[in-house]
Motif scaffolding. Structure first.
Motif, short mmCIF file in Angstrom:
data_model
loop_
_atom_site.label_atom_id
_atom_site.label_comp_id
_atom_site.label_asym_id
_atom_site.label_seq_id
_atom_site.Cartn_x
_atom_site.Cartn_y
_atom_site.Cartn_z
N THR A 127 0.83 -1.19 0.00
CA THR A 127 0.00 0.00 0.00
C THR A 127 0.86 1.24 0.00
OG1 THR A 127 -1.82 1.15 1.13
CG2 THR A 127 -0.14 0.15 2.51
N ALA A 128 0.29 2.31 -0.53
CA ALA A 128 0.92 3.63 -0.39
C ALA A 128 0.38 4.35 0.83
CB ALA A 128 0.67 4.46 -1.65
N GLY A 129 -0.65 3.78 1.48
CA GLY A 129 -1.17 4.39 2.70
C GLY A 129 -2.61 4.07 3.00
N ILE A 146 -3.16 -9.75 9.11
CA ILE A 146 -2.80 -9.03 7.89
C ILE A 146 -1.40 -8.44 8.04
CG2 ILE A 146 -3.89 -6.88 8.68
CD1 ILE A 146 -4.60 -6.34 5.70
N THR A 147 -0.63 -8.56 6.96
CA THR A 147 0.67 -7.92 6.87
C THR A 147 0.60 -6.86 5.78
OG1 THR A 147 1.82 -9.94 7.54
CG2 THR A 147 3.13 -8.23 6.46
N VAL A 148 0.91 -5.63 6.13
CA VAL A 148 0.85 -4.51 5.20
C VAL A 148 2.27 -4.05 4.94
CG1 VAL A 148 -0.01 -2.18 4.81
CG2 VAL A 148 -1.42 -3.83 6.05
N VAL A 149 2.65 -4.03 3.67
CA VAL A 149 4.00 -3.62 3.29
C VAL A 149 3.94 -2.22 2.69
CG1 VAL A 149 6.07 -4.23 2.00
CG2 VAL A 149 4.55 -6.04 2.82
N MET A 150 4.77 -1.32 3.23
CA MET A 150 4.82 0.07 2.78
C MET A 150 6.27 0.48 2.51
SD MET A 150 2.44 2.12 5.49
CE MET A 150 0.68 1.82 5.72
N ALA A 154 6.20 6.22 3.19
CA ALA A 154 4.74 6.30 3.33
C ALA A 154 4.38 7.19 4.51
CB ALA A 154 4.15 4.91 3.52
N PRO A 155 3.22 7.85 4.46
CA PRO A 155 2.84 8.78 5.53
C PRO A 155 2.78 8.09 6.89
CG PRO A 155 1.41 9.06 3.62
CD PRO A 155 2.24 7.85 3.36
N ALA A 156 3.31 8.77 7.90
CA ALA A 156 3.31 8.22 9.25
C ALA A 156 1.89 8.00 9.76
CB ALA A 156 4.07 9.16 10.19
N SER A 157 0.95 8.84 9.33
CA SER A 157 -0.43 8.70 9.81
C SER A 157 -1.03 7.38 9.36
CB SER A 157 -1.28 9.86 9.29
OG SER A 157 -1.25 9.92 7.87
N GLN A 158 -0.74 6.95 8.13
CA GLN A 158 -1.26 5.67 7.66
C GLN A 158 -0.57 4.48 8.34
OE1 GLN A 158 -1.31 8.15 4.81
NE2 GLN A 158 -3.37 8.25 5.63
N ARG A 159 0.70 4.63 8.62
CA ARG A 159 1.38 3.58 9.37
C ARG A 159 0.74 3.42 10.75
NH1 ARG A 159 6.30 6.12 7.60
NH2 ARG A 159 6.88 6.59 9.77
N ALA A 160 0.43 4.55 11.36
CA ALA A 160 -0.19 4.52 12.68
C ALA A 160 -1.56 3.86 12.63
CB ALA A 160 -0.31 5.93 13.24
N GLU A 161 -2.33 4.11 11.56
CA GLU A 161 -3.65 3.49 11.44
C GLU A 161 -3.54 1.97 11.38
OE1 GLU A 161 -6.89 5.64 9.07
OE2 GLU A 161 -5.04 6.39 8.16
N VAL A 162 -2.58 1.48 10.62
CA VAL A 162 -2.39 0.03 10.52
C VAL A 162 -2.00 -0.55 11.88
CG1 VAL A 162 -1.00 -1.81 9.48
CG2 VAL A 162 -1.76 0.12 8.08
N VAL A 172 9.83 -1.12 3.50
CA VAL A 172 10.88 -1.46 2.53
C VAL A 172 11.45 -0.19 1.94
CG1 VAL A 172 9.80 -3.67 1.95
CG2 VAL A 172 9.23 -1.64 0.61
N GLU A 173 12.66 -0.29 1.46
CA GLU A 173 13.25 0.82 0.72
C GLU A 173 12.64 0.87 -0.67
OE1 GLU A 173 15.11 2.89 2.21
OE2 GLU A 173 15.55 1.73 4.01
N GLY A 174 12.47 2.06 -1.21
CA GLY A 174 11.97 2.19 -2.57
C GLY A 174 10.55 2.69 -2.64
N SER A 175 9.78 2.13 -3.57
CA SER A 175 8.45 2.64 -3.92
C SER A 175 7.37 1.61 -3.63
CB SER A 175 8.43 2.99 -5.41
OG SER A 175 8.56 1.78 -6.17
#
Length: 224
Positions: A127-129, A146-150, A154-162, A172-175
């Motif tokens: 995901t991008a977020g 669920i495992t979410v790979v970003m 990626a925005p910290a707010s979306q990481r926090a939601e997960v 991961v490094e990259g896109s």
């Protein structure tokens, strides 16, 4: 009411697939699309039901109760200034009222519901977020790991939601493309359903409900 889902069809080669088992892409690599036999659908009967995402079971793939967080029918908001600027009536479908605050909740609700129904034991996705946050929330509702790979960017707010939803995050490094490759590896290693966009048939079916609501809200008398 029962779903009118009849089969899955490859968008590339038109090969049909069984909708009663977990599916990813077609053997040719094409995206699988849900197909329905809804010739006997009574539109007026549909419109007598309470509004909301689950108002249209005949045109959705589920055969059991959804994994739901109370998704409402979202409003159409008239935009007078843009209408004047563009010379055409302009309306906004405000999906910000859905759980997680974006239209991604539609795809997540349907994707998770169908994954659970068909026996998935876990999900892995890039995901991008926003999508990852939505899928993590609905997976938590279903009790589905669920495992979410970003990407690290990626925005910290979306990481926090997960994280708040209890999902596992891998950065991961990259896109987003690099996140997709890693999520696919995780799915292959663990047997999780790989739920990237267009790699499972049902996220699109959730997003379709925005159009179904628009059809009712706009008062279109044409065919559905």
């Amino acid at each position: 009411m029962p779903s009118c889902l009849s089969h899955l069809e490859c968008a590339r080669c038109s090969r049909t697939h069984d909708p009663n088992v977990l599916q990813q892409r077609c053997e040719c690599g094409g995206t699988l699309l849900a197909r329905y036999d809804a010739r006997d659908l009574d539109l007026e009967r549909v419109r007598r039901r309470p509004p909301g995402m689950w108002r249209y079971p005949e045109l959705l793939p589920l055969r059991s109760d959804p994994v739901s967080l109370g998704e409402p029918e979202t409003p159409l908001v008239f935009l007078p200034r843009l209408s004047e600027r563009w010379g055409v009536e302009t309306w906004l479908k405000d999906d910000g009222l859905l759980p997680t605050g974006t239209f991604k909740a539609r795809g997540a609700a349907m994707g998770v519901s169908r994954a659970v129904e068909l026996g998935a034991k876990a999900v892995a996705m890039p995901t991008a977020g926003n999508a990852g946050a939505a899928w993590a929330l609905y997976a938590a509702r279903a009790g589905l790991p669920i495992t979410v790979v970003m990407a690290r960017t990626a925005p910290a707010s979306q990481r926090a939601e997960v994280e708040v939803a209890g999902g596992e995050i891998e950065l991961v490094e990259g896109s987003i493309a690099d996140a997709g490759r890693r999520a696919k590896e995780i799915a292959a290693e663990t047997g999780a359903l790989f739920a990237a966009t267009f790699f499972e048939p049902y996220r699109l079916e959730g997003k379709k409900t925005a159009w179904l609501e628009l059809f009712d809200q706009a008062g279109d008398a044409g065919g559905m």
